[in-house]
Motif scaffolding. Structure first.
Motif, PDB file in Angstrom:
ATOM      1  N   THR A 390     -10.297  -9.231  -4.276  1.00 43.80           N
ATOM      2  CA  THR A 390     -11.208  -9.717  -3.248  1.00 43.80           C
ATOM      3  C   THR A 390     -11.747  -8.536  -2.443  1.00 43.80           C
ATOM      4  OG1 THR A 390      -9.935 -11.742  -3.099  1.00 43.80           O
ATOM      5  CG2 THR A 390     -11.344 -11.229  -1.219  1.00 43.80           C
ATOM      6  N   PRO A 391     -13.077  -8.407  -2.328  1.00 41.91           N
ATOM      7  CA  PRO A 391     -13.622  -7.311  -1.519  1.00 41.91           C
ATOM      8  C   PRO A 391     -13.083  -7.412  -0.088  1.00 41.91           C
ATOM      9  CG  PRO A 391     -15.361  -8.460  -2.710  1.00 41.91           C
ATOM     10  CD  PRO A 391     -14.132  -9.265  -2.892  1.00 41.91           C
ATOM     11  N   GLN A 392     -12.644  -6.304   0.445  1.00 41.22           N
ATOM     12  CA  GLN A 392     -11.996  -6.322   1.760  1.00 41.22           C
ATOM     13  C   GLN A 392     -12.988  -5.981   2.871  1.00 41.22           C
ATOM     14  OE1 GLN A 392      -8.350  -7.141   2.243  1.00 41.22           O
ATOM     15  NE2 GLN A 392      -9.322  -8.107   0.477  1.00 41.22           N
ATOM     16  N   VAL A 393     -12.946  -6.804   3.924  1.00 39.60           N
ATOM     17  CA  VAL A 393     -13.778  -6.561   5.092  1.00 39.60           C
ATOM     18  C   VAL A 393     -13.108  -5.464   5.917  1.00 39.60           C
ATOM     19  CG1 VAL A 393     -14.667  -7.577   7.206  1.00 39.60           C
ATOM     20  CG2 VAL A 393     -14.533  -8.948   5.126  1.00 39.60           C
ATOM     21  N   ALA A 394     -13.832  -4.420   6.200  1.00 41.81           N
ATOM     22  CA  ALA A 394     -13.271  -3.349   7.029  1.00 41.81           C
ATOM     23  C   ALA A 394     -13.413  -3.757   8.493  1.00 41.81           C
ATOM     24  CB  ALA A 394     -14.001  -2.046   6.763  1.00 41.81           C
ATOM     25  N   ALA A 484      -7.692 -11.877   7.688  1.00 45.54           N
ATOM     26  CA  ALA A 484      -8.545 -11.225   6.694  1.00 45.54           C
ATOM     27  C   ALA A 484      -7.847 -11.393   5.348  1.00 45.54           C
ATOM     28  CB  ALA A 484      -8.719  -9.749   7.036  1.00 45.54           C
ATOM     29  N   PRO A 485      -8.142 -12.487   4.618  1.00 40.67           N
ATOM     30  CA  PRO A 485      -7.407 -12.742   3.374  1.00 40.67           C
ATOM     31  C   PRO A 485      -7.539 -11.581   2.387  1.00 40.67           C
ATOM     32  CG  PRO A 485      -8.656 -14.672   4.006  1.00 40.67           C
ATOM     33  CD  PRO A 485      -9.103 -13.561   4.900  1.00 40.67           C
ATOM     34  N   GLU A 486      -6.377 -11.185   1.865  1.00 41.18           N
ATOM     35  CA  GLU A 486      -6.327 -10.059   0.957  1.00 41.18           C
ATOM     36  C   GLU A 486      -6.668 -10.517  -0.460  1.00 41.18           C
ATOM     37  OE1 GLU A 486      -2.436  -8.472   1.194  1.00 41.18           O
ATOM     38  OE2 GLU A 486      -2.812  -6.830  -0.182  1.00 41.18           O
ATOM     39  N   SER A 487      -6.481 -11.814  -0.700  1.00 38.88           N
ATOM     40  CA  SER A 487      -6.702 -12.353  -2.049  1.00 38.88           C
ATOM     41  C   SER A 487      -7.025 -13.831  -1.919  1.00 38.88           C
ATOM     42  CB  SER A 487      -5.439 -12.169  -2.884  1.00 38.88           C
ATOM     43  OG  SER A 487      -4.377 -12.872  -2.276  1.00 38.88           O
ATOM     44  N   GLY A 488      -7.281 -14.470  -3.066  1.00 38.30           N
ATOM     45  CA  GLY A 488      -7.510 -15.915  -3.072  1.00 38.30           C
ATOM     46  C   GLY A 488      -8.972 -16.301  -3.141  1.00 38.30           C
ATOM     47  N   SER A 489      -9.869 -15.321  -3.029  1.00 39.60           N
ATOM     48  CA  SER A 489     -11.290 -15.643  -3.038  1.00 39.60           C
ATOM     49  C   SER A 489     -12.037 -14.589  -3.840  1.00 39.60           C
ATOM     50  CB  SER A 489     -11.793 -15.669  -1.596  1.00 39.60           C
ATOM     51  OG  SER A 489     -13.184 -15.456  -1.568  1.00 39.60           O
ATOM     52  N   LEU A 490     -13.115 -14.982  -4.486  1.00 35.30           N
ATOM     53  CA  LEU A 490     -13.904 -14.012  -5.246  1.00 35.30           C
ATOM     54  C   LEU A 490     -14.897 -13.280  -4.344  1.00 35.30           C
ATOM     55  CD1 LEU A 490     -14.543 -15.956  -8.567  1.00 35.30           C
ATOM     56  CD2 LEU A 490     -12.739 -14.337  -8.023  1.00 35.30           C
ATOM     57  N   VAL A 491     -15.195 -13.858  -3.171  1.00 38.96           N
ATOM     58  CA  VAL A 491     -16.088 -13.175  -2.232  1.00 38.96           C
ATOM     59  C   VAL A 491     -15.267 -12.686  -1.031  1.00 38.96           C
ATOM     60  CG1 VAL A 491     -18.121 -14.506  -2.878  1.00 38.96           C
ATOM     61  CG2 VAL A 491     -16.642 -15.332  -1.046  1.00 38.96           C
ATOM     62  N   ALA A 492     -15.841 -11.776  -0.272  1.00 44.34           N
ATOM     63  CA  ALA A 492     -15.153 -11.262   0.914  1.00 44.34           C
ATOM     64  C   ALA A 492     -15.043 -12.373   1.955  1.00 44.34           C
ATOM     65  CB  ALA A 492     -15.923 -10.078   1.483  1.00 44.34           C
ATOM     66  N   VAL A 493     -13.893 -12.423   2.638  1.00 43.81           N
ATOM     67  CA  VAL A 493     -13.648 -13.470   3.632  1.00 43.81           C
ATOM     68  C   VAL A 493     -13.081 -12.871   4.905  1.00 43.81           C
ATOM     69  CG1 VAL A 493     -12.583 -15.710   4.048  1.00 43.81           C
ATOM     70  CG2 VAL A 493     -12.836 -14.905   1.720  1.00 43.81           C
ATOM     71  N   MET A 494     -13.548 -13.362   6.022  1.00 39.77           N
ATOM     72  CA  MET A 494     -12.917 -13.061   7.305  1.00 39.77           C
ATOM     73  C   MET A 494     -12.812 -14.402   8.026  1.00 39.77           C
ATOM     74  SD  MET A 494     -11.795 -10.490   9.022  1.00 39.77           S
ATOM     75  CE  MET A 494     -10.854 -10.824  10.504  1.00 39.77           C
TER      76      MET A 494
END
Lengths: 748, 215
Positions: A390-394, A484-494
């Protein structure tokens, strides 16, 4: 009944009723003016975020008006308030997709728990005695500021330590900035069932130091090495939803699922094929599969690329991992190894992943890297039906970084006990290390040596009972909440949401308290935000990329977070230089003659690492495999039980070289003869009326054995002995089974 | 005792079982006092009480609840409904369903007004009357009137009543609440039992299935 008796009885009942209804105290209750404009009887659904594990699932909260007992200016009374009544999954959220696990459902009890700490408290008795006096927030904040000023005056800022649960997002940023500006070392994140080994392995293999996202919904063949992914591991709600789609969501195509583990979990019980394996040899088995795939020319060895290069002998065809040798090491038959390997390579898309006990041995990094190589060999990375990251939101600002990395928790405790690490002020947020660490780490002794401890806890547990000052946080429904989910989604999530309701008590959000303490210091810290909300808004609202930040923020808080494609996703980290790894036998603490059994503690489906044992709905939740509730138990293989004369529900003693515990036995065929397994979560010496003194804590007797590469606890590396010490005494409670104990007995 | 002398076998045993149940109940209460002394049982400052129970706060309430009996309401102030309804008819805009019980048109519950609602008008009207002075003082202290509900259902009836559709169907308030327009303090003088509901629903061809009104 004759007429006379009838009249007598009527008279008696009538007079009793009349007497009973004398006095009508309702109208004497003080009623405060409501603070909101409420439409009575109409429910509203508000977004929130579940904080009970690290998955970061989105919630919707049913909020409705009701009468609430409150205290205002020292006076007790009643007011009308909009309060949370029910939690459900947020259907729009990309991680939970409308789902919510049993733990999340019980999360509402955090807010209404009768043992919640309602106001700041200052210790009056000895540490651990739970004797406190009420103080005001002004006094509490002044006290903490005085302690910190004391450190600053003595130029001893490094003696401040901050222990926290593993957190992401702005809450972590705020703590980091607070500590950095004060001059203290970074916060120490502590979690018992951490995934640091897997993160390290994924960093080495794929350049992504994070947990994997499993695209189960599109997969045809799933190979899980010990990961209880439908119960407690990684992002269970996302997995459960996708797993349903994999099994039943595609007409004519049902994905297969093989679970490889030493002790049957809830997830393993769902598998088409359950493969028992000797503890600590899962990595060898993965390479055995790879050997078959390469030798049968199902895939070329170089397809694994960077992930394969981490394994010694990969390029030359993994000669060391031929099926007959692997079979001897792992206990899996040659035929089965070959069959699974062929299925894995041919039934694509497929995926393999490791989690749980296989990554809690001394050779865990090898296991994780081996499974990654197997995955990469077949081409399952960033492919539909495979594994994604999952792309991570900085969310961290480029502020000052902490002065010095934090030591690992065991080193901190050892340092304090030995007097080498003079921690003078300790702050605790959301972690309970006194409970969730092996006794051999001597955390309690270490805490006793710290002159001042403050806790932000909402409940009195083993750790906050050591605190001199308690600054109770709001419940998650009463405050701004984020993940800030580290996993579980194909798109970035906050995930982020505003308070779903007003606070019931005199509590304050931890972020706001830290900011205020920062302002109240003699040398104010000059943090860039006035409130926690501002800290959230400044980082999260710009993600939407709109013109008006206020409008963006309004939309984000209304839907419970932001999700989508990042404008600048972080690139994978370049390969670190690492010598190719080879299988090393896992090390176990304890002599095999004296301690013949592998001890396998595992996160319980209800309490995870024990942090949820205070919620009565979860105490009442029957374990999916044993149906046990309100209690602890240890699982023993039937042959072992017969040999040792142990019957179901007998009381047994489990002893390691570091201590012993007693609990009830459950005879179960789901584990090998030389393994005993026990759920973690019970055995609290102090954690509200529902968990205190209930069951036994297997963490206490664990050996302080570490995984050498990451320094995390190898919690599956302890050997024990087991002996029968008594007849069943009713301490094991089974759902609808023999009710030998009333679980509520003795509760107030 | 006639009960035993002339009663049949079953009746005798009913009495024995009831008596045994009472004795057991008492004995359990006496013989099993709550455990105390452990640290976790300590009530911390600020916690309401150590006791968390769905039980009734008094024996009287339990008896009333058992018999499904709502105690007569005692209102904090003598609110003159009649006077307000009269004013509503002649003078300024004042309607039951829009001014004081405005939840009635949009929600299941009609709602009882807070002192903020009272002072919406009484900040300027009849300010020198003692009762208005009393209400103004309450608002300044952040206190509200503890109105008591006049009508209502006991929980055991499992009734879900929704005001809004009844108002939409032009059912008069007086149909269920009596002639409030001629009362000062609202009286409970219509016996709202299931028969009243069912009869009216029949007359108006409204649905009459159990689940229309019951959970």
């Amino acid at each position: 009944m004759d007429r006379r008796n009838f009249i007598k009885l009527t008279a008696l009942t009538g007079s009793a009723t009349a007497l009973a209804s004398c006095g009508n105290p309702e109208h004497t209750i003080i009623r405060f003016l409501p603070e909101d404009e409420l439409t009575p009887g109409i429910a509203e659904w508000k977004p929130s975020v579940c904080p009970l594990c690290a998955s970061g699932c989105g919630l919707t909260v049913r909020v409705m008006d009701t009468d609430v007992e409150v205290t205002r200016e020292g006076q007790a009374g009643v007011t009308r308030m909009a309060v949370a009544k029910k939690l459900e999954g947020n259907p729009d959220h990309p991680v939970s997709r409308g789902g919510l696990c049993a733990r999340g459902q019980a999360g509402i009890q955090v807010t209404y728990h009768p043992d919640r700490i309602t106001q700041p408290l200052k210790r009056t008795g000895n540490r651990g005695e739970a004797k406190y006096e009420a103080v005001t927030w002004d006094q509490a904040i002044a006290e903490l500021a005085t302690q910190l000023d004391g450190l600053a005056t003595a130029a001893d800022q490094k003696s401040l330590a901050f222990v926290t649960a593993r957190r992401s997002g702005r809450r972590a940023t705020l703590v980091q900035q607070f500590l950095a500006k004060f001059g203290a070392p970074a916060a120490m994140a502590f979690e018992l069932f951490g995934n640091d080994v897997l993160r390290r392995a994924n960093g080495l293999s794929f350049g992504r130091e994070q947990l994997p996202t499993l695209d189960l919904a599109r997969s045809r063949y799933v190979l899980s090495f010990g990961a209880d992914f439908l119960g407690t591991w990684n992002s269970p709600v996302a997995h459960a939803e996708a797993y349903g789609a994999m099994r039943q969501g595609r007409p004519g195509l049902r994905g297969s699922f093989v679970q490889i583990e030493s002790h049957m979990t809830q997830t393993g019980a769902n598998a088409d094929e359950w493969v028992p394996v000797f503890p600590g040899t899962e990595g060898v088995l993965a390479l055995g599969f790879a050997h078959v795939i390469v030798h049968e020319k199902l895939r070329p060895a170089d397809a694994a690329g960077r992930a394969g290069a981490l394994i010694a002998g990969w390029a030359s065809g993994l000669e060391e991992y031929a099926p007959d040798r692997v079979s001897k090491l792992t206990g899996v038959t040659v035929h089965r190894i070959e069959e699974i390997a062929r299925h894995f390579a041919e039934l694509r898309p497929s995926m393999a992943f490791a989690g749980g006990p296989p990554l809690a041995h001394t050779n865990a990094l090898f296991t994780a890297v081996a499974v990654n190589a197997l995955n990469a060999l077949v081409g399952n990375i960033n492919e539909p039906g495979g594994i994604f990251f999952t792309p991570q939101v900085a969310t961290a600002d480029t502020g000052p970084s902490a002065s010095g990395a934090a030591p690992s928790f065991d080193k901190l405790a050892a340092g304090i006990v030995a007097g080498q690490l003079p921690v003078k002020v300790l702050l605790v947020d959301g972690a309970n290390p006194v409970f969730a660490t092996p006794q051999a780490w001597k955390v309690k002794e270490a805490f006793a040596k710290v002159p001042f401890i403050a806790s932000f806890g909402s409940f009195l547990d083993e750790t906050s009972a050591q605190a001199d000052l308690i600054l109770p946080d709001h419940s998650f429904l009463e405050s701004w909440v984020e993940a800030a989910p580290e996993s579980g989604s194909l798109v970035a999530v906050m995930s982020v949401a505003p308070p779903a309701m007003k606070p019931l008590y005199q509590t304050r959000a931890m972020g706001d308290v830290l900011l205020e303490v920062g302002r109240k210091l003699q040398k104010p810290l000059d943090l860039p935000w006035q409130t926690y909300e501002e800290a959230l808004k400044t980082a999260i609202a710009p993600l939407a990329g709109g013109k008006d930040i206020d409008e963006d923020w309004f939309a984000i808080r209304k839907q419970g977070g932001w999700w989508g494609n990042l404008s600048k996703p972080a690139p994978p980290v370049a390969a670190a230089s690492k010598a190719p790894m080879t299988f090393v036998e896992p090390q176990f603490d304890g002599d095999v003659q004296q301690f013949p059994f592998h001890f396998l503690p595992y996160p319980s489906a209800a309490f995870l690492d024990g942090s949820l044992a205070h919620l009565p709905w979860l105490q009442e939740l029957p374990d999916p495999l044993t149906s046990a509730m309100w209690s602890s138990w240890v699982e023993v293989n039937p042959q072992t039980a017969e040999r040792l004369g142990i019957s179901d529900r007998d009381i047994v003693e489990i002893a390691s070289a570091h201590g012993s515990i007693q609990t009830a036995a459950v005879v179960s065929p789901g584990l090998a003869q030389n393994i005993i397994a026990m759920p973690v979560g019970q055995g609290h010496s102090m954690f509200t009326r529902y968990a205190t003194g209930r069951g036994a804590n297997p963490i206490a007797i664990l050996a302080p054995v570490m995984e050498p590469e990451t320094g995390s606890l190898a919690w599956a590396a302890t050997r024990v002995k087991i002996s029968r010490v008594g007849d069943p005494d009713g301490r094991l409670i089974l759902f609808a089974g023999a009710k030998e104990e009333k679980p509520n007995e003795g509760l107030r | 005792m006639g009960l035993l002398r002339r009663g049949g076998f079953a009746r005798f045993w009913t009495v024995v079982v009831c008596a045994a149940a009472v004795v057991t109940g008492v004995a359990c209460g006496v013989l099993a006092p709550p455990k105390s002394g452990t640290a976790a049982m300590t009530v911390l400052p600020g916690q309401a009480s150590g006791i968390f129970t769905p039980a009734h706060s008094s024996f009287g309430k339990a008896v009333n609840d058992f018999f499904g009996r709502l105690p007569p309401p005692t209102q904090p102030v003598e609110f003159p409904h009649k006077r307000h309804v009269e004013i509503g008819k002649e003078g300024p805009e004042l309607k039951c369903t829009e001014t004081c019980h405005e939840g009635v048109t949009k929600s299941p519950v009609a709602g009882l007004p807070s002192v903020n609602t009272c002072l919406g008008c009484h900040a300027a009207i009849a300010v020198d009357k003692p009762i208005i002075k009393q209400i103004t003082a309450m608002q300044e202290k952040g206190l509200d009137l503890a109105w008591q509900r006049v009508y209502g259902y006991v929980a055991q009836a499992h009734v879900k009543f929704n005001h809004a559709p009844h108002i939409a169907a032009n059912v008069e308030c007086a149909t269920c609440h009596g002639d409030i327009a001629n009362q000062t303090v609202a009286q409970r003088n219509v016996n709202m039992h299931m028969g009243v509901c069912v009869t009216c629903h029949r007359e108006k061809n409204a649905p009459n299935e159990c689940l229309t009104c019951h959970f």
